[in-house]
Design an enzyme around this catalytic site. Structure first.
Site, PDB file in Angstrom:
ATOM      1  N   GLU A 199      76.412  42.643  70.034  1.00 40.37           N
ATOM      2  CA  GLU A 199      77.419  43.689  70.189  1.00 40.37           C
ATOM      3  C   GLU A 199      78.193  43.605  71.494  1.00 40.37           C
ATOM      4  O   GLU A 199      79.328  44.068  71.563  1.00 40.37           O
ATOM      5  CB  GLU A 199      76.750  45.066  70.056  1.00 40.37           C
ATOM      6  CG  GLU A 199      76.129  45.631  71.343  1.00 40.37           C
ATOM      7  CD  GLU A 199      74.984  44.802  71.903  1.00 40.37           C
ATOM      8  OE1 GLU A 199      74.406  43.993  71.158  1.00 40.37           O
ATOM      9  OE2 GLU A 199      74.680  44.947  73.106  1.00 40.37           O
ATOM     10  N   LYS A 222      66.266  45.465  66.800  1.00 37.44           N
ATOM     11  CA  LYS A 222      65.374  44.685  67.650  1.00 37.44           C
ATOM     12  C   LYS A 222      63.929  45.084  67.382  1.00 37.44           C
ATOM     13  O   LYS A 222      63.665  46.212  66.974  1.00 37.44           O
ATOM     14  CB  LYS A 222      65.671  44.999  69.126  1.00 37.44           C
ATOM     15  CG  LYS A 222      66.960  44.411  69.663  1.00 37.44           C
ATOM     16  CD  LYS A 222      67.142  44.768  71.125  1.00 37.44           C
ATOM     17  CE  LYS A 222      68.448  44.247  71.680  1.00 37.44           C
ATOM     18  NZ  LYS A 222      68.541  42.767  71.717  1.00 37.44           N
ATOM     19  N   ARG A 277      79.529  41.103  73.062  1.00 35.94           N
ATOM     20  CA  ARG A 277      80.752  40.301  72.964  1.00 35.94           C
ATOM     21  C   ARG A 277      81.831  41.041  72.188  1.00 35.94           C
ATOM     22  O   ARG A 277      83.023  40.820  72.404  1.00 35.94           O
ATOM     23  CB  ARG A 277      80.435  38.927  72.358  1.00 35.94           C
ATOM     24  CG  ARG A 277      79.902  38.969  70.958  1.00 35.94           C
ATOM     25  CD  ARG A 277      79.195  37.684  70.560  1.00 35.94           C
ATOM     26  NE  ARG A 277      77.832  37.621  71.110  1.00 35.94           N
ATOM     27  CZ  ARG A 277      76.990  36.618  70.910  1.00 35.94           C
ATOM     28  NH1 ARG A 277      77.352  35.567  70.191  1.00 35.94           N
ATOM     29  NH2 ARG A 277      75.784  36.645  71.444  1.00 35.94           N
ATOM     30  N   ASP A 303      71.282  47.644  79.464  1.00 38.64           N
ATOM     31  CA  ASP A 303      72.341  46.845  78.849  1.00 38.64           C
ATOM     32  C   ASP A 303      73.742  47.298  79.295  1.00 38.64           C
ATOM     33  O   ASP A 303      74.742  46.764  78.834  1.00 38.64           O
ATOM     34  CB  ASP A 303      72.206  46.900  77.326  1.00 38.64           C
ATOM     35  CG  ASP A 303      72.618  45.614  76.648  1.00 38.64           C
ATOM     36  OD1 ASP A 303      72.698  44.581  77.342  1.00 38.64           O
ATOM     37  OD2 ASP A 303      72.869  45.642  75.432  1.00 38.64           O
ATOM     38  N   ASP A 329      70.824  49.487  73.695  1.00 40.56           N
ATOM     39  CA  ASP A 329      71.029  48.481  72.653  1.00 40.56           C
ATOM     40  C   ASP A 329      69.799  48.400  71.751  1.00 40.56           C
ATOM     41  O   ASP A 329      68.820  47.726  72.079  1.00 40.56           O
ATOM     42  CB  ASP A 329      71.317  47.117  73.306  1.00 40.56           C
ATOM     43  CG  ASP A 329      71.585  46.023  72.276  1.00 40.56           C
ATOM     44  OD1 ASP A 329      71.754  46.356  71.085  1.00 40.56           O
ATOM     45  OD2 ASP A 329      71.636  44.842  72.679  1.00 40.56           O
TER      46      ASP A 329
HETATM   47  N1  BES Z   1      71.633  42.987  75.265  1.00 39.12           N
HETATM   48  C1  BES Z   1      71.236  41.835  74.545  1.00 39.12           C
HETATM   49  C2  BES Z   1      70.904  40.654  75.444  1.00 39.12           C
HETATM   50  C3  BES Z   1      69.740  40.806  76.389  1.00 39.12           C
HETATM   51  C4  BES Z   1      68.540  40.204  76.096  1.00 39.12           C
HETATM   52  C5  BES Z   1      69.878  41.451  77.588  1.00 39.12           C
HETATM   53  C6  BES Z   1      67.488  40.298  76.971  1.00 39.12           C
HETATM   54  C7  BES Z   1      68.821  41.550  78.453  1.00 39.12           C
HETATM   55  C8  BES Z   1      67.627  40.961  78.149  1.00 39.12           C
HETATM   56  C9  BES Z   1      72.344  41.408  73.599  1.00 39.12           C
HETATM   57  O1  BES Z   1      73.148  42.408  73.114  1.00 39.12           O
HETATM   58  C10 BES Z   1      71.694  40.760  72.433  1.00 39.12           C
HETATM   59  O2  BES Z   1      71.000  41.454  71.727  1.00 39.12           O
HETATM   60  N2  BES Z   1      71.904  39.469  72.246  1.00 39.12           N
HETATM   61  C11 BES Z   1      71.329  38.760  71.172  1.00 39.12           C
HETATM   62  C12 BES Z   1      72.396  37.914  70.552  1.00 39.12           C
HETATM   63  C13 BES Z   1      71.983  37.251  69.257  1.00 39.12           C
HETATM   64  C14 BES Z   1      71.813  38.300  68.188  1.00 39.12           C
HETATM   65  C15 BES Z   1      73.042  36.267  68.869  1.00 39.12           C
HETATM   66  C16 BES Z   1      70.213  37.896  71.737  1.00 39.12           C
HETATM   67  O3  BES Z   1      70.362  37.379  72.845  1.00 39.12           O
HETATM   68  O4  BES Z   1      69.175  37.794  71.100  1.00 39.12           O
HETATM   69 ZN    ZN Z   2      73.269  44.102  74.274  1.00 37.21          ZN
HETATM   70 MN    MN Z   3      72.313  43.300  71.346  1.00 38.17          MN
END
Ligand code: BES
Ligand code: ZN
Ligand code: MN
Length: 501
Positions: free
Chosen positions: A353, A281, A355, A292, A274
């Protein structure tokens, strides 16, 4: 690790190491500064009590959880070593702690080159429960992630004997089942451990296929054409930016004699890397986004355990596997996608992504006839803000389903905490251009992510597990290595078994 049950007197067992639990029997107030622990080994074997008596009375042993003390050539014992593992207060000690004590014993002994040992099931916990906890915990401790190190020692325990009292057949069954669960949990951890260049969606699908062939499960894998043909617009929107083709992995367990209903659907997030996509990111810590796909790997491991344990209930495992990459083909913030269910989604942030892929995974599970759904996903950073690293987030749209899951989860010795899903939160994901948005703003991020998924589970009883904070151990612990934890697998297996009981 081979596991056997023994009824012999601990002192008479010839083994490289004998392990006993030490508990503090004192009833004193733990805040009392002058309090002295009253340490006792939890076995009625008088030889062991007497060999450890001097050490336990010396004042050198604190009795705090997971402290270890090793005695060589213990007099009166046939064992070459006696390892005492402290389990804290006798009043609080449970199979949850016992699991960890067993993992601690494994990690202490294997680092010294020992390959086999015998663990004395402590009095006070029912024998079958003890055996399960010891065998599962020992497997957890036996895993190390240093696969690509030239100096990997690959020290492992090969053989575990559990010394217990009770019905031999029942205890052996417990040990065999726990071994299946422990091995499946480590199978999941192996998948999660691999970096993304060695665990693409295609490779993940191949690993699932190979496992399914070994345990007699049906496994189908669908590629980009089929995903588009099935109109999985949310799943495809994430996959479209990557050069690696996505894979929809469908594993089916249909034992003869199982009732037509329920059909349990286990849906996993399988993002093999991811980056965040166009909403990219920051570089710091991005390497961790190889995990992920932990939700997907958990479902693959759970299907393995289920196929081998053979509960009489139908189960379908679905993993939506893809990378999330930025590129000239990638989706962009503001894009509107039509999910398989027909709902339109405004993609505010391409990093939300998980969801998106799960939306189509959940809908597809219902189409395949699933009557009850569970998904597992490293879904949000927000769940880590809310619960930290010690509890996974549980969301449910149905209290019966939650209660059943909670019972399974407690039995499995995994920590999870229920989070709310009130209708009010839905306002946060309302879009002015489409049915819903894929993000709900800054507050309650784990909940709004779950609310999004709920739109696709709809009325079907459903549990969502957000394992973002628990799927990866940030530090090693006495009972477990740093790295993938395999969390949720044991709860899922217990949950599935509960439908067959
Ligand atoms: N895979 C990430 C969530 C994640 C964060 C997993 C830390 C493991 C450790 C997910 O896809 C994500 O990026 N979520 C975002 C959502 C936001 C953009 C609404 C997040 O949590 O920042
Ligand atoms: Zn993710
Ligand atoms: Mn993500």
């Amino acid at each position: 690790m081979k596991t056997t049950i023994s009824f012999s007197t601990p002192a008479d067992l010839e083994t490289e190491a004998l392990v006993a639990i030490v508990l503090d029997q004192s009833n004193a107030n733990p805040n009392d500064k002058n309090k002295k622990p009253e340490l006792k080994v939890t076995t009625t074997d008088t030889a062991i009590q007497s060999v450890s008596a001097d050490l336990l009375a010396s004042g050198e042993v604190s009795g705090k959880t997971f402290e270890t003390n090793l005695l060589h050539k213990p007099t009166m014992l046939k064992a070459r070593r006696l390892l005492l593992v402290s389990g804290g207060s006798a009043k609080k000690f449970s199979s949850y702690d016992l699991r960890r004590a067993a993992g601690t014993a494994v990690r202490t002994l294997k680092s010294r080159g020992i390959r086999s040992f015998a663990f004395i099931a402590p009095a006070g916990i029912p024998a079958e429960e003890s055996v399960r906890a010891i065998v599962e915990g020992a497997h957890v401790g036996n895993f190390d992630p240093d696969y690509y190190r030239s100096d990997r020692k690959d020290q492992k325990i090969d053989m575990l004997t559990v010394i217990a009292n009770g019905d031999k057949a029942a205890l052996e069954k417990a040990a065999n089942e726990a071994q299946i669960v422990g091995e499946s949990q480590n199978f999941t951890r192996d998948l999660v451990n691999e970096p993304s260049n060695r665990m693409t969606p295609t490779i993940l699908a191949e690993r699932a296929k190979k496992m399914c062939a070994e345990v007699g499960l049906k496994c189908e894998v669908y590629g980009p054409d089929k995903i588009k043909e099935m109109k999985m617009g949310a799943f495809w929107s994430v996959a479209q930016g990557s050069d690696e083709p996505p894979a929809l992995i469908v594993m089916t367990y249909e034992p003869s004699g199982a009732p037509a209903k329920p059909v349990l659907g286990l849906v996993g997030k399988g993002i093999t890397f991811d980056t965040g996509g166009i909403s990219i990111k920051p570089a710091d810590g991005m390497e961790k986004m190889k995990y992920d796909m932990a939700g997907g790997a958990t479902m693959i491991g759970a299907m393995r355990a289920i196929a081998l344990l053979k509960p009489k209930v139908k189960v379908i495992g679905i993993v939506c596997a893809t990378e999330n990459m930025p590129s000239g083909k990638a989706q962009k913030p503001g894009d509107v996608q039509i999910a398989m269910s027909g709902k339109s989604i405004e993609v505010i942030n391409t990093d939300a992504e998980g969801r998106l892929v799960l939306a189509d995974g959940l809908h597809y599970a219902k189409q395949l006839g699933c009557t009850n759904l569970v998904d597992a996903a490293t879904l949000t950073g927000a769940v880590v803000v809310a619960l930290g690293f010690n509890n996974a987030g549980v969301f449910a749209n149905d209290d019966d389903m939650y209660n059943r899951f909670h019972a399974a989860n407690t039995k499995a010795g995994e920590k999870m905490w229920r989070m709310p899903l009130d209708d009010e939160y839905k306002e946060q994901i309302r879009s002015s251009i489409a049915d819903i948005m894929n993000t709900g703003g800054r507050w309650g991020g784990a909940i709004t992510a779950a609310m999004f998924l709920k739109e696709f589970a709809e009325e079907t009883p459903w549990i969502h597990l957000d394992i973002a904070g628990t799927a990866w151990m940030e530090d090693q612990k006495p009972w477990i290595a740093k790295g993938p934890s395999g969390i949720a697998l044991r709860s899922l297996v217990e949950f599935v078994k509960s439908f067959a009981a």
